[in-house]
Design a protein around this motif. Structure first.
Motif: not given
Length: 922
Positions: A499-517
């Motif tokens: 569950r923790q890794e799934e949460t981190l995955t979602k956060q990391m994906l949002q970060f990548i969408k924002r920073q490396y559009k």
């Protein structure tokens, strides 16, 4: 339970209708729970799992409804998504003309059979009764199947009636009895031969208003061919035994033969104007052959109702085996192997296994050499009866390596989130791990000659990148294709994350969408094509790893054109105009939104906001609408637009073509608006972002936007976490021509331009790249940033800039080549140039040449050189001597890198050195 639910959904979806008066209760969760006597929560979980697997469609009505995807596609046409907001939205997404999907079910429809399908459509659409056609090809290539599709297509297009007859007759069955053969075709009268006890209609008569397919037509004797010739010529015939009776019938005729056409009567062939060559299985290429094999395993899987696991060794053997009986032979061998595996199944087995042991003896006997090339290659493909996409199982060691790399990246993200690392460190660590992974996968990938699956992957990825390069101006290198195809070969199921890794995955994906559009949007395009063309499931972790990998590879998305959107009322109005314009322009310019009449501005705004989130509209967006009311869209999106916006109403194809032509030429928003005001009568409104202007630096280079983008990346790295300033690459010629009218100066508070040449814009600071590299531009840097930060911060930024913009760093970032060798060879060319000029070049010119020529070598190797130069013909005519000197001096590069400099490349080198090229006496 999942399989039982699937069978139930197939049954109820078969009865589905968009106009159902009884409502949609059978498709709701409550109905499924009641049918299986389970609680609603469990029913909902099962249904949503099947949606994720692309088996069911989900319609977010109240309450939610579910439909069996394959049944819907069979009855209504193809759908693109799995979840829809309403039944109306689903209906809109369906392929309107179901008939066009009939031929597409054939493997090779757009490749080996493309010409054949075009010939067939010519035959079908010919006025009155179409044209007779001959299908020519060896046994087992699918001629009968093709004839049935011709009937289905003609029927679906309503060229023939819905109840029109279709008859198939094999002339070989009665070849030894010509009279009986003639009787079957044309009928007979009572007493015409022994046993003719009554009048009998023939197939020509029975097939009236329909289609008659005559297979093995070469078995007709001379008399039979002559009768068919008369029928095709005049539309008349007589039954066998009739003398004074002339009958008529209107039949579309399809013939098929495996023989050379020279055995037919010339008169007979003259009435068959179209001959369609149906290629053998071997002639259709390895990729299509592989598709047939996968298709037959999938069909057997559905027939047996159980998953089938096929080893890679079996797939390789089947792909290399030469099938004398073509497609039919291939199908029978696979049917035998699956039957053999099924007979070995025990009660406890939930899948069957096809290994080399299950292959028929004829393969071992006819091609023993196929079994001597294998080592210990593991894995295979799992074909599932209800899944659209099949699952590739491979060596678990490789999968574990991929999963471990992903977990390392999650750990790095935690360090970034906890402020232990800067973003640059995070990116470097991630890309280092991912690059090592990709290198390992490429090294471990099977030899293509032994793995059709790997070859298929590579071919598909290469086609995807070529498409993206053609339609979206995205440049790529061969290593990226190898890396991604290897990755997809070894990894095709989701990781087991807590569950923790799934949460981190979602956060990391949002970060990548924002920073490396830019990289994220490119990966989104790639993944969309992969899922469609390769039928693979891809997941969030794949998006993350592929995006970070492309950040390292620096694949360039060079589409800096203005974006364009057509919005119009109707189910296909906007899409029709967009498709026509894109086709005529030869490049994808327009996206579209088809807008049902009852749609509100709110509905369209929602789609526009999503479009702007997924696309870079910094350089501008043109929106063409069909009526003035839609111009209200600006009021809804004005808070979020990040570039100039043009709204034009009363869209038409002619307006769209004219505007699209300007966009395809790469014109700016301002350059588009000016001529439009002269010829476009409807309202034209130009808007700019109303957000507070951010500070920005514009980078530019007279050699093109690619170098400007690289300068931008180096500057961004230098200011990261220290100064809140945007760095925007822009076209040099536009800056020089239009000045502050260009979009960056309307959108940002531009502090300076950094580049290789001064565009001469009054009131805007300019710093040359040469001064930055040499350190002479330090005072300029302080002057630019003095109102942004204290001196100590500016000093740190300045030091970073000097470090990042060292000559070696610049060249290293601009080329995939060996930096030491590049510098050495360019230096050699510069010395030869100075010798021929009989004078030394100043340092700034040398530095400019080092940067430009290094970039040029890479462009030439990738076969994407600069293709245009201002007044090129005049330059070639007036500067023949200078061109010769430059070409001779740098011929060392052509020899070492096996490339050839073109005139535009030489022209830009001339621009750098022209003040020094010749002394007055020359």
């Amino acid at each position: 339970m999942n399989d039982e639910v699937i069978h139930y959904m197939i049954e109820v979806t078969t009865k589905f209708s968009f106009e159902a008066e009884a409502g949609f209760e059978p498709y709701q969760t409550e109905a499924v729970a009641f049918h299986f006597n389970i609680d609603r929560t469990r029913a909902s979980r099962i249904l949503n799992e099947l949606v994720k697997e692309d088996i069911l469609l989900k319609v977010n009505t109240r309450p939610v409804c579910f439909l069996h995807r394959e049944t819907i596609e069979k009855n209504y046409g193809n759908v693109e998504n799995s979840i829809y907001d309403s039944f109306e939205a689903l209906k809109i997404e369906l392929v309107i003309d179901k008939a066009e999907g009939i031929f597409s079910q054939m493997i090779g429809y757009e490749k080996s059979l493309k010409e054949a399908i075009q010939q067939i459509k010519t035959s079908i659409y010919y006025p009155d009764n179409g044209l007779p056609l001959m299908l020519l090809g060896p046994t087992g290539v699918g001629k009968t199947f093709l004839a049935k599709l011709i009937y289905d297509y003609t029927q679906a297009k309503r060229i023939i009636a819905e109840d029109a007859p279709f008859f198939v007759f094999n002339c070989a069955l009665y070849a030894n009895n010509p009279e009986l053969l003639t009787s079957y075709l044309f009928g007979h009268s009572k007493g015409s031969f022994t046993g003719a006890i009554k009048d009998q209609m023939g197939l020509i008569e029975q097939a009236n208003q329909g289609i008659l397919f005559l297979d093995e037509v070469h078995r007709l004797d001379r008399e039979g061919q002559e009768k068919l010739f008369t029928f095709m010529d005049q539309g008349t015939f007589s039954r066998m035994g009739e003398t004074n009776v002339v009958r008529k019938s209107k039949v579309r005729l399809i013939f098929a033969t495996t023989e050379n056409l020279s055995i037919f009567l010339e008169t007979f062939l003259r009435r068959i104007p179209i001959t369609v060559n149906v290629p053998s299985l071997e002639e259709r290429g390895e990729v299509e052959k592989s598709q047939f094999i996968q298709h037959f395993f999938t069909e057997e899987c559905k027939l047996l109702g159980i998953p089938i696991h096929v080893t890679n060794k079996v797939l390789d053997v089947l792909n290399k085996f030469i099938y004398t009986g073509n497609i039919g032979d291939c199908k029978n061998i696979i049917k035998y192997a699956c039957g053999c595996a099924y007979s070995k199944r025990t009660k406890n087995m939930d899948e069957i296994f096809v290994t080399l042991q299950e292959l028929p003896g004829q393969i071992y006997k006819n091609s023993p050499q196929l079994f001597g090339h294998y080592t210990s290659k593991e894995g295979g493909v799992l074909f599932h009866p209800h899944k659209k996409r099949q699952i590739l199982h491979v060596n678990e060691t490789k999968v574990n390596h991929i999963e471990q790399t992903y977990r390392n990246c999650l750990g790095y993200f935690v360090k970034l989130e906890n402020s232990e690392w800067k973003e640059l460190v995070f990116l470097e660590k991630c890309t280092e791990k991912i690059t090592a992974l990709m290198d390992n996968l490429i090294f471990e990938r099977p030899n293509e000659s032994k793995s059709i699956m790997m070859e298929f992957n590579f071919s598909a990825i290469q086609d995807i990148f070529r498409y993206l390069e053609t339609h979206y101006n995205i440049k790529y290198d061969g290593n990226s294709v190898y890396a991604l195809s290897s990755y997809l070969f070894f990894k095709s199921h989701p990781f087991t994350l807590n569950r923790q890794e799934e949460t981190l995955t979602k956060q990391m994906l949002q970060f990548i969408k924002r920073q490396y559009k830019a990289e994220y949007l490119l990966v989104a395009k790639i993944m969309s094509f992969i899922e469609q063309s390769m039928e693979l499931n891809l997941y969030q972790e794949d998006t993350i790893l592929m995006t970070l990998f492309l950040c390292k590879k620096q694949i360039q998305q060079q589409d800096h054109r203005v974006k364009a959107m057509i919005i119009a009322h109707g189910y296909a109005t906007a899409s029709s105009i967009a498709n026509v314009c894109n086709r005529l322009l030869g490049v994808k310019v327009y996206d579209f939104i088809d807008m049902p009449v009852e749609s509100s501005i709110k509905d369209i705004t929602k789609q526009m906001l999503q479009y702007m989130e997924e696309n870079d509209t910094l350089n501008g967006l043109v929106v063409l609408v069909d009526m003035g009311s839609l111009s209200q869209i600006h009021d809804q999106i004005k808070e979020v637009i990040d570039g100039p916006l043009i709204c034009i109403d009363q869209v038409s194809t002619s307006y769209a073509l004219e505007i699209g032509n300007y966009i395809s030429q790469g014109r700016s928003i301002e350059e588009i608006v000016k001529p439009l005001e002269l010829f476009v009568r409807p309202n034209i409104n130009l808007y700019y972002p109303i957000k507070r202007k951010e500070y920005a630096i514009v980078t530019s280079c007279f050699t093109g936007i690619g170098t400007a983008t690289q300068i931008q990346q180096l500057l961004s790295e230098s200011m990261e976490d220290m100064l809140d300033i945007k760095v925007v690459p822009h076209d040099f010629e536009r800056l020089k021509k239009n000045g502050i009218n260009e979009p960056p100066f309307r959108i940002y508070d531009v502090l300076a331009i950094v580049g290789t040449a001064n565009p001469g814009m009054e009131g805007i600071n300019y710093i040359s790249l040469e001064d930055i590299i040499s350190g002479k531009g330090e005072n300029d840097v302080f002057k630019i940033f003095e109102k942004m930060a204290p001196p100590e911060i500016i000093r740190k930024v300045n030091d970073r800039i000097i470090k990042n913009f060292s000559l070696r760093r610049v060249i290293d970032s601009l080329t995939i080549l060996d930096t030491e060798k590049v510098i050495s060879k360019v230096e050699e060319g510069i010395k030869l140039l100075e010798n021929q000029m009989r004078q030394k070049l100043p340092n700034d010119k040398k530095i400019a040449l080092f940067v430009h020529v290094s970039c040029m070598i890479e462009r030439l190797i990738r076969k994407s050189p600069i293709s245009e130069y201002p007044n090129q013909e005049k330059f070639e005519r007036d500067h023949k001597k200078e061109i010769s000197i430059i070409r001779n001096a740098f011929s060392v590069l052509e020899k070492n890198y096996s490339v050839q400099m073109n005139i535009p490349e030489i022209g830009y080198m001339y621009n750098i050195i022209k003040p020094n090229l010749f002394s007055e006496k020359d």
